[in-house]
Design a protein around this motif. Structure first.
Motif, mmCIF file in Angstrom:
data_model
loop_
_atom_site.group_PDB
_atom_site.id
_atom_site.type_symbol
_atom_site.label_atom_id
_atom_site.label_comp_id
_atom_site.label_asym_id
_atom_site.label_seq_id
_atom_site.Cartn_x
_atom_site.Cartn_y
_atom_site.Cartn_z
ATOM 1 N N HIS A 132 -10.112 -2.170 4.315
ATOM 2 C CA HIS A 132 -9.891 -3.229 2.925
ATOM 3 C C HIS A 132 -9.165 -2.035 1.905
ATOM 4 N N ASP A 133 -8.213 -1.635 2.076
ATOM 5 C CA ASP A 133 -7.658 -0.721 1.285
ATOM 6 C C ASP A 133 -6.116 -0.754 0.937
ATOM 7 N N GLU A 172 -1.341 -3.641 -7.059
ATOM 8 C CA GLU A 172 -2.688 -3.368 -6.380
ATOM 9 C C GLU A 172 -3.496 -2.590 -7.414
ATOM 10 N N LYS A 173 -3.001 -1.303 -7.736
ATOM 11 C CA LYS A 173 -3.358 -0.356 -8.555
ATOM 12 C C LYS A 173 -3.670 -0.838 -9.914
ATOM 13 N N PHE A 174 -2.785 -1.710 -10.305
ATOM 14 C CA PHE A 174 -3.025 -2.313 -11.589
ATOM 15 C C PHE A 174 -4.017 -3.317 -11.908
ATOM 16 N N LEU A 175 -4.343 -4.103 -10.618
ATOM 17 C CA LEU A 175 -5.222 -4.806 -10.562
ATOM 18 C C LEU A 175 -6.699 -4.504 -10.105
ATOM 19 N N ASP A 176 -6.521 -3.216 -9.577
ATOM 20 C CA ASP A 176 -7.476 -2.305 -9.219
ATOM 21 C C ASP A 176 -8.717 -3.229 -8.327
#
Length: 179
Positions: A132-133, A172-176
């Motif tokens: 899951h990445d 995805e990075k923003f929501l982390d």
């Protein structure tokens, strides 16, 4: 008087073991109580199994993507007619209502298809890789962008793939969501 002081000292001696035992336990490291393990109920297990099904996730995302109808209503309301000065108020209202209807239907379809494809591919890749990445998100974004822009030809599909994958990873990075 000596007897009173003896009684006082004996009373304080009787009270002090209780006090010293409580103070000695307070002075030591705090003892954490171990909470009992709560097992999930049958309904929780069934719900989790159902949500882990890729088809259920895809359909759910497709249905929620259909809420893009509201975006179409908003964008259709902002659409101005070209010959606004020559139209009456009634004609402008009818034109705006038609634009809102066509835009909302188009947006609902686009967001539903986008949600269905993205969620399905992300779930399938996640199950295949057993991870899951962010890689799952990038692959799902690429497939979704390429599929949605495939009608424009191979060059458009490549740009759609790259653009949607980049956008998906940035979100995805923003929501982390992943570590």
């Amino acid at each position: 008087m000596a007897s009173e002081s003896d009684q006082t000292s004996s009373t304080s001696a009787n009270d002090s073991p209780d006090q010293t035992s409580s103070t000695s336990s307070n002075n030591g490291p705090p003892v954490n109580k171990i909470e009992p393990l709560k097992l999930p109920t049958f309904e929780e297990i069934r719900g989790q199994e159902m949500w882990n099904n890729c088809a259920v996730r895809s359909v759910f995302s497709g249905v929620l993507g259909g809420l893009g109808i509201f975006m179409g209503l908003f964008l259709g309301a902002l659409d101005n007619p070209l010959m606004q000065e020559q139209m009456t108020a009634r004609q402008q209202f009818i034109y705006t209502a038609k634009q809102m209807g066509s835009r909302s239907w188009g947006s609902a379809k686009a967001f539903a298809i986008m949600g269905l494809i993205f969620s399905g591919v992300e779930c399938a890749v996640e199950k295949a890789r057993a991870k899951h990445d962010t890689t799952n998100t990038a692959v799902a974004g690429c497939v979704t962008g390429g599929t949605l822009s495939a009608r424009g030809g191979p060059k458009a599909a490549c740009f759609g793939c790259a653009g949607f994958a980049t956008f998906s990873v940035l979100i995805e990075k923003f929501l982390d969501r992943h570590d």
